[in-house]
Design an enzyme around this catalytic site. Sequence first.
Site, PDB file in Angstrom:
ATOM      1  CG  HIS A   1      74.214 111.721 -18.720  1.00  5.65           C
ATOM      2  ND1 HIS A   1      74.733 110.511 -19.090  1.00  5.65           N
ATOM      3  CD2 HIS A   1      73.091 111.453 -18.009  1.00  5.65           C
ATOM      4  CE1 HIS A   1      73.961 109.524 -18.639  1.00  5.65           C
ATOM      5  NE2 HIS A   1      72.954 110.081 -17.972  1.00  5.65           N
TER       6      HIS A   1
ATOM      7  CD  GLN B   1      68.060 112.719 -11.772  1.00  5.48           C
ATOM      8  OE1 GLN B   1      69.266 112.900 -11.730  1.00  5.48           O
ATOM      9  NE2 GLN B   1      67.389 112.624 -12.903  1.00  5.48           N
TER      10      GLN B   1
ATOM     11  CD  GLU C   1      67.279 109.208 -13.468  1.00  5.17           C
ATOM     12  OE1 GLU C   1      67.573 109.714 -14.562  1.00  5.17           O
ATOM     13  OE2 GLU C   1      68.128 108.928 -12.588  1.00  5.17           O
TER      14      GLU C   1
ATOM     15  CB  ALA D   1      65.228 110.958 -21.108  1.00  2.00           C
ATOM     16  CG  ASP D   2      67.547 107.758 -17.691  1.00  2.00           C
ATOM     17  OD1 ASP D   2      68.033 106.890 -18.432  1.00  2.00           O
ATOM     18  OD2 ASP D   2      68.193 108.746 -17.312  1.00  2.00           O
TER      19      ASP D   2
END
Length: 253
Positions: free
Chosen positions: A43, A145, A147, A172-173
């Site tokens: 990102h 991760q 997520e 967040a995800d």
Amino acid sequence: MTDFKDRLRAGEPVVGHWLSIGDPTVAELCARDADFVVIDTEHAPTGLESVANAARAVEAAGDAAALARVAWNDPVRIKRVLDTGVSGVLVPMVETPEEAREAVEAVRYPPEGVRGIAGSRANDYGRDLGEAVESAGGDLVTVVQVETERAVENAGAIAAVEGIDALLVGPADLSGSLGVFGEYDSERFESAVSAVLDAAHDRDTPVGTLATGDDDIRLWADYGYDYQIVGVDAGYIAAGVERATRTYEDEME
């Protein structure tokens, strides 16, 4: 590198910083008082040259390990960042043990994996290529991760994959996947994180996460995470700018 991997695997409370700017000066500053940094290429507009320069800066700063967060669980992307000389990778959106094995294979040289063999900065431009191939890349760090809700369900099986050194919950995800975006004190989110921690700890695999402020650091410590990335370089700059501006405005009133 190996020392950090051993400490991470042992569940020691290692501390890291997130690098989104890609500037080597920022990388050097953040690495001075850290066990590791993560250079983001998912990102952030960070290209391979920036990753290599950030890795050099981290090495110059001291003993911190430099990991690169790749844009996807893709062997080509993983191979290219590893060739810059980083100490390992953080792989996003891993949902199954099969995907976790693919990540490990992308990090490892044959016959254990599928990483292409070539001279690069990672092996002193070919001078140490034989040793690197012989080790197969087993000294590199592989973190995946968690997520999504599906990843939570499979957390134990993911953590059990040989070659996975740690999990990292993307708050967040994950909260978005659960329909409670940003609601980190919600029962649904807390239950999911607890499930990941329990499943991973049953496999002796540490679990970490990313904080973006002091409140997050305290909250994640209460959750029982094994390690944390305690902030983002851009956030540090923004907070300093805001603090200085507020101080000036208060003095001018």
